[in-house]
Design an enzyme around this catalytic site. Structure first.
Site, PDB file in Angstrom:
ATOM      1  N   ASP A 340      58.595 -25.904  72.710  1.00 18.76           N
ATOM      2  CA  ASP A 340      59.148 -27.439  72.612  1.00 18.76           C
ATOM      3  C   ASP A 340      60.666 -27.272  72.783  1.00 18.76           C
ATOM      4  OD1 ASP A 340      58.934 -29.862  71.432  1.00 18.76           O
ATOM      5  OD2 ASP A 340      57.207 -28.996  70.357  1.00 18.76           O
ATOM      6  N   ASP A 442      60.813 -32.992  73.575  1.00 14.54           N
ATOM      7  CA  ASP A 442      60.485 -33.796  72.321  1.00 14.54           C
ATOM      8  C   ASP A 442      61.628 -35.234  72.702  1.00 14.54           C
ATOM      9  OD1 ASP A 442      59.837 -34.020  69.660  1.00 14.54           O
ATOM     10  OD2 ASP A 442      62.201 -34.446  69.409  1.00 14.54           O
ATOM     11  N   ASP A 573      51.702 -35.070  65.335  1.00 13.34           N
ATOM     12  CA  ASP A 573      52.139 -36.367  64.634  1.00 13.34           C
ATOM     13  C   ASP A 573      51.217 -37.188  64.369  1.00 13.34           C
ATOM     14  OD1 ASP A 573      54.849 -35.330  64.939  1.00 13.34           O
ATOM     15  OD2 ASP A 573      54.787 -36.278  66.901  1.00 13.34           O
TER      16      ASP A 573
HETATM   17  C1  NOJ Z   1      58.780 -36.114  68.038  1.00 15.63           C
HETATM   18  C2  NOJ Z   1      58.056 -35.053  67.227  1.00 15.63           C
HETATM   19  O1  NOJ Z   1      56.818 -34.875  67.853  1.00 15.63           O
HETATM   20  C3  NOJ Z   1      58.259 -35.221  65.856  1.00 15.63           C
HETATM   21  O2  NOJ Z   1      57.435 -34.216  65.179  1.00 15.63           O
HETATM   22  C4  NOJ Z   1      59.401 -35.158  65.327  1.00 15.63           C
HETATM   23  O3  NOJ Z   1      59.517 -35.353  63.938  1.00 15.63           O
HETATM   24  C5  NOJ Z   1      60.316 -36.008  65.999  1.00 15.63           C
HETATM   25  N1  NOJ Z   1      60.019 -36.179  67.583  1.00 15.63           N
HETATM   26  C6  NOJ Z   1      61.832 -35.873  66.004  1.00 15.63           C
HETATM   27  O4  NOJ Z   1      62.221 -34.614  66.515  1.00 15.63           O
END
Ligand code: NOJ
Length: 803
Positions: A340, A442, A573
């Protein structure tokens, strides 16, 4: 950047580049099992023992006397050694008599054609069978001439799982064992191949134990050629592929949320050694790439998306040595690693931010986005952060605000500053030099900000929306192109952007074949069909199949020939897919609908991403109070909406139980043991209480499980190039229950038909599909004129269609 020499699937090319192929006979090239069955059935009748296919399965790959002992376990009588010898001999005579009924038709013409094709392509072929009848069977099949060597039971002293038969076959071909690939359907044969140091392909639907999991699987031996020789084999003529063939288009990605995967050291938190311990599991599933959520040093405000040191491993996860070992272990299994990359923001504990805050005149001030207060002394604009509250935090010492689109502990980097870009590109180089294979980026579409004006007020009425000025900003493509030029172009990597607010047209800019930016873009329109993005904390979550079809068809059609899709139903998420778009009302429906959902999405054009646990159809939890929630996003939304009086606690818990990303983060249940076998200690997060029923052990043991279906789905996708590269064409477009589409490549076509509903629906195959071969079916067979509840079917046809 990413072309793969000779077009072989890279995962196979690493491990399976054989010069010779050794085939087991029974169950692989022909189906003599039914004769064994009949002969053993006669024997079982004589000794008054029960007999069925389950017992028959236990006899596969076992010597004749051992087989007899298995039959005799169920007999009420005792037999002397001499009588046993007689029984075994009679069984063999009966079997031989039945074999005499065989004709050349007993070998699938597709398998015969494939063997010819392989020989023409230069492979040396042998049969390696523990059966003394092998030469006779080949004679009956008129197949002896297809092989350069035949080793049978009369030429060996020890049968499988001893590797003798395969070692002799390799020798007869004049090859080293390591140059040979074994094709087998039975556990004993796979164990023999492993013991002989040979790569192996498993044939059929077997639930093979992990210790002898094959390197690749095919449903049917005739699919072998497409694994070995694509393109260019006689069996798979080369088709034009826009953007070319690449390993990451052919790959299947598995996403690991390390905190919740497997805890090897008993501290209750998943770790790198835990991942290493489970690599055979991933290998058995057949995935090619592992994407790890952030494992870098971090205070953990947003579970790793707040990085304080990009070049260190978080202590709880392990050490850099553990990381190196994990990477090597993945590569040794022919898998790749994607990390990531979180560079829209850092942690507020990152030395850059500490320096930036401490010294307004210093060199790091401009690494972040600082602004003077508005004339009224308040925040520079009305933007709300994604995770609640203002997107600006005031720093008393300097009298300025800094921007954070997420929590205040995640300040946004200033990409306008060339030194920020230098640092990011350097850091990426550091990881590539270690040997990683790519990055998931990200919120990468947020890195260029267009301006800092007030945004339109959001639906909740609390804050202004930053997206119009932050998403897909004016310099984002310039930055990504620079990243490509300075870093990505030097490696054989894959990149996928997490692209908030991206349309298919924009995706063609981010990931267009000719753009030299990224390889793929995650889109969120599919996640929004139930309001998961735009109406996140509301109860407005109805969705329709028509919307799913509309979104996916637009993406498939717009990207065709221009860019490559990233296909996902869930991630860390999102709530669990089977709870969201499937049916968890009964166990049977949970399994069927999970299989159907995977079939529908993962056979579209694009790279499939599987989120950990979806391969065993993990479900959402039922949380009863906010104290059970760890996630900063959910907790902050709860506090903020409650304080504003916009929802009642019960209503908010209902929303959380449908929508929260907390559901994705509960630890993986490996077994029905305490805490699902996830940890020996106290888990950092409670497991979903249904772990006693939904767990990996159960899924591995059940040949009809969601896990084994995923495994077959992956194998089928790998075996049929049309399912990777074929053009998508929606059919039955107005059907409210069925999502059906075709994939078309050269003269090959595939049809995928999925019933999203819990009732059987009439569905007639289009006329030119009625004779097609079924290669995957979540009911195990094909219904007649209907699709049963949550049924998924995949058909393939190799004839040239007149269009
Ligand atoms: C997207 C990520 O998938 C999520 O988990 C994270 O909280 C936010 N970006 C902030 O980095």
């Amino acid at each position: 950047m990413t072309s793969v020499a000779s077009g072989l699937s890279q995962r196979l090319a690493r491990r399976l580049a054989p010069r010779g192929i050794i085939f087991d006979l029974d169950g692989v090239l022909c189906f003599t099992d039914r004769f064994h069955y009949e002969a053993w059935l006669d024997c079982a009748r004589e000794v008054e023992a029960p007999f069925d296919w389950t017992i028959n399965d236990r006899l596969r790959g076992v010597s004749r006397m051992e087989s007899l002992e298995i039959i005799l376990e169920g007999s009420p009588h005792d037999y002397s050694d001499a009588e046993k010898e007689r029984l075994a001999t009679e069984k063999n005579e009966r079997y031989r008599a039945l074999l005499a009924q065989m004709t050349p038709e007993d070998m699938d013409p597709a398998a015969r054609a494939m063997l010819r094709g392989l020989r023409e392509a230069g492979f040396k072929l042998a049969v390696g069978s523990s059966s003394k009848n092998a030469p006779y069977i080949l004679e009956r099949l008129q197949a002896t001439d297809l092989f350069d060597a035949v080793i049978d039971g009369s030429q060996i002293e020890r049968s499988k799982p001893d590797p003798e038969v395969f070692l002799r076959a390799a020798d007869a071909l004049g090859l080293e064992p390591g140059e040979c690939l074994v094709v087998e359907d039975a556990v004993a044969g796979l164990e023999a191949a492993r013991a002989g140091g040979m790569a192996c392909v498993g044939v059929g639907r077997g639930a093979w134990p992990l210790h002898c999991a094959p390197d690749a699987r095919v449903e049917d031996v005739s699919e072998l050629a497409s694994l070995l020789e694509r393109p260019g084999s006689p069996a798979a003529p080369e088709a034009e592929i826009p953007g070319g063939r690449t390993w990451w288009k052919e790959a299947v990605v598995y996403q690991i949320y390390p905190r919740s995967f497997y805890d090897a050291n008993g501290d209750g938190i998943g770790d790198l050694r835990g991942i290493i311990a489970k690599l055979d599991y991933l290998s058995a599933l057949g995935v090619d790439v592992v994407w790890l959520n952030p494992i870098y040093r971090s205070p953990g405000v947003d579970n790793g998306y707040d990085i304080s040191d990009y070049r260190s491993i978080l202590d709880t996860f392990g050490t850099m040595d553990d990381f190196d070992e994990l990477l090597a272990a993945l590569h040794a299994r022919g898998m790749r690693l994607v990390m990531d990359l979180v560079v829209n923001h850092t942690s507020d504990q990152h030395p850059w931010f500490i320096a930036s805050k401490q010294n307004p005149a210093g060199e790091f001030r401009d690494f972040y986005i600082w602004r003077d207060p508005a004339p009224d002394g308040g925040a520079p604009n009305n933007w709300g952060s994604c995770f609640g509250g203002s997107a600006w935090t005031f720093d008393e010492a300097s009298g300025q605000y800094y921007l954070h689109l997420f929590t205040p502990e995640q300040p946004d980097l200033n990409w306008e500053n060339p030194r920020v870009r230098d640092e990011v590109f350097d850091m990426m180089d550091f990881w590539f030099k270690k040997g990683i294979d790519g990055f998931r980026m990200d919120v990468i579409s947020l890195i260029s900000k267009a301006g800092f004006e007030d945004g339109p007020v959001r639906a909740d009425g609390l804050w202004g929306d930053y997206e119009p000025q932050c998403a897909n900003g004016p310099r984002v493509h310039e930055y990504l192109h620079e990243m490509h030029e300075r870093v990505l172009t030097h490696y054989d990597d894959m990149t996928v952007g997490e692209n908030a607010a991206v349309t298919p047209e924009l995706a063609c800019l981010y990931a267009g074949f000719d753009r030299e930016e990224l390889d793929m873009a995650f889109q969120f329109e599919l996640m929004d069909v139930d309001g998961g993005e735009s109406r996140k904390w509301t109860r407005d979550w109805d969705w329709s199949l028509a919307d799913i079809k509309r979104v996916m068809t637009r993406w498939q059609e717009t990207l065709e020939g221009r860019a490559w899709n990233a296909l996902f139903w869930g991630n860390h998420d999102q709530p669990r897919v089977v709870s969201r778009f499937g049916d968890t009302s009964t166990d049977a429906r949970r399994k069927l609908s999970a299989k159907m959902l995977a079939t529908c999405l993962y056979l579209m054009q694009g790279t499939p991403y599987i989120f950990q646990g979806d391969e065993i159809a993990m479900t959402n939890c039922v949380f009863t109070g906010i104290d059970e929630i760890d996630d900063v996003h959910t907790r902050n939304a709860f506090a903020e909406l409650m304080e504003a009086g916009l929802v009642e606690p019960d209503e908010m818990m209902e929303i959380i139980n449908y929508r929260s990303r907390e559901h994705a983060r509960t630890p993986m249940p490996w077994s029905a043991e305490t805490n699902g076998g996830f940890t020996e200690g106290t888990p950092w997060h409670a497991l979903n209480p249904n772990y006693d029923k939904i767990n990996v052990e159960e899924s591995l043991a059940d040949a009809d499980s969601v896990f084994h279906y995923y495994r077959r789905l992956i194998a089928v996708r790998r075996a049929h190039e049309v399912l990777v590269y074929g053009r998508y064409r929606l059919i039955a477009s107005t059907d409210e229950h069925v999502y059906a589409y075709e994939r078309l490549l050269g003269g090959t076509r595939a049809l995928i038909a999925c019933n999203f509903g819990g009732e059987a629906v009439a569905f007639d195959l289009p006329e030119d599909w009625t004779g097609a071969r079924t290669i995957l079916a979540n009911y195990g067979n094909r219904g007649d004129g209907e699709l049963r509840p949550f049924e998924a079917l995949v058909l393939i046809c190799e004839d040239e269609r007149k269009e």
